[in-house]
Design a protein around this motif. Structure first.
Motif, mmCIF file in Angstrom:
data_model
loop_
_atom_site.group_PDB
_atom_site.id
_atom_site.type_symbol
_atom_site.label_atom_id
_atom_site.label_comp_id
_atom_site.label_asym_id
_atom_site.label_seq_id
_atom_site.Cartn_x
_atom_site.Cartn_y
_atom_site.Cartn_z
ATOM 1 N N UNK A 29 0.874 -1.170 0.000
ATOM 2 C CA UNK A 29 0.000 0.000 0.000
ATOM 3 C C UNK A 29 0.917 1.228 0.000
ATOM 4 N N UNK A 30 0.820 1.992 -1.073
ATOM 5 C CA UNK A 30 1.635 3.200 -1.201
ATOM 6 C C UNK A 30 0.760 4.402 -0.899
ATOM 7 N N UNK A 31 1.234 5.252 0.018
ATOM 8 C CA UNK A 31 0.486 6.454 0.402
ATOM 9 C C UNK A 31 1.371 7.679 0.254
ATOM 10 N N UNK A 32 0.729 8.792 -0.064
ATOM 11 C CA UNK A 32 1.443 10.064 -0.094
ATOM 12 C C UNK A 32 1.639 10.510 1.354
ATOM 13 N N UNK A 33 2.867 10.765 1.744
ATOM 14 C CA UNK A 33 3.190 11.047 3.150
ATOM 15 C C UNK A 33 2.482 12.294 3.671
ATOM 16 N N UNK A 34 2.386 13.317 2.850
ATOM 17 C CA UNK A 34 1.822 14.585 3.313
ATOM 18 C C UNK A 34 0.314 14.504 3.578
ATOM 19 N N UNK A 35 -0.379 13.675 2.803
ATOM 20 C CA UNK A 35 -1.847 13.638 2.900
ATOM 21 C C UNK A 35 -2.398 12.303 3.377
ATOM 22 N N UNK A 36 -1.575 11.278 3.391
ATOM 23 C CA UNK A 36 -1.994 9.918 3.747
ATOM 24 C C UNK A 36 -2.960 9.325 2.723
ATOM 25 N N UNK A 37 -3.081 9.962 1.545
ATOM 26 C CA UNK A 37 -3.924 9.429 0.474
ATOM 27 C C UNK A 37 -3.268 8.209 -0.152
ATOM 28 N N UNK A 38 -4.068 7.181 -0.420
ATOM 29 C CA UNK A 38 -3.562 5.971 -1.057
ATOM 30 C C UNK A 38 -3.332 6.259 -2.533
ATOM 31 N N UNK A 39 -2.139 5.945 -2.995
ATOM 32 C CA UNK A 39 -1.768 6.127 -4.394
ATOM 33 C C UNK A 39 -1.876 4.810 -5.150
ATOM 34 N N UNK A 40 -1.534 3.728 -4.484
ATOM 35 C CA UNK A 40 -1.446 2.434 -5.159
ATOM 36 C C UNK A 40 -1.623 1.313 -4.140
ATOM 37 N N UNK A 41 -2.335 0.280 -4.541
ATOM 38 C CA UNK A 41 -2.404 -0.969 -3.778
ATOM 39 C C UNK A 41 -2.099 -2.087 -4.756
ATOM 40 N N UNK A 42 -1.164 -2.942 -4.393
ATOM 41 C CA UNK A 42 -0.801 -4.043 -5.288
ATOM 42 C C UNK A 42 -0.333 -5.243 -4.495
#
Length: 70
Positions: free
Chosen positions: A19-32
């Motif tokens: 699970x990849x998240x943008x550190x500043x917003x905690x938004x999920x960018x990618x799940x694989x």
């Protein structure tokens, strides 16, 4: 940030979830996921419980933990 978890482990096949998240917003960018197996020098499948029992138990524990937290 990338979080990795053992999603599934059946003794031969290991599935890891990312699970990849943008550190500043905690938004999920990618799940694989990725799938892996264990082989010996002759490319034959290995069962970790026979050759690395502690690792086998740890992977089972992590997979059960993943299921429990879903």
């Amino acid at each position: 940030l990338i979080n990795c978890k053992v999603k599934e482990y059946k003794g031969v096949k290991l599935v890891i979830e990312y699970v990849m998240k943008k550190a500043e917003t905690d938004n999920i960018i990618f799940i694989g996921t990725s799938e892996h197996c264990f082989i010996d020098k002759e490319d034959k499948l290995l069962r970790l419980k026979n050759c690395m029992p502690k690792l086998d138990e740890k992977l089972k524990h992590l997979a059960n933990e993943y299921i429990s937290n879903k």
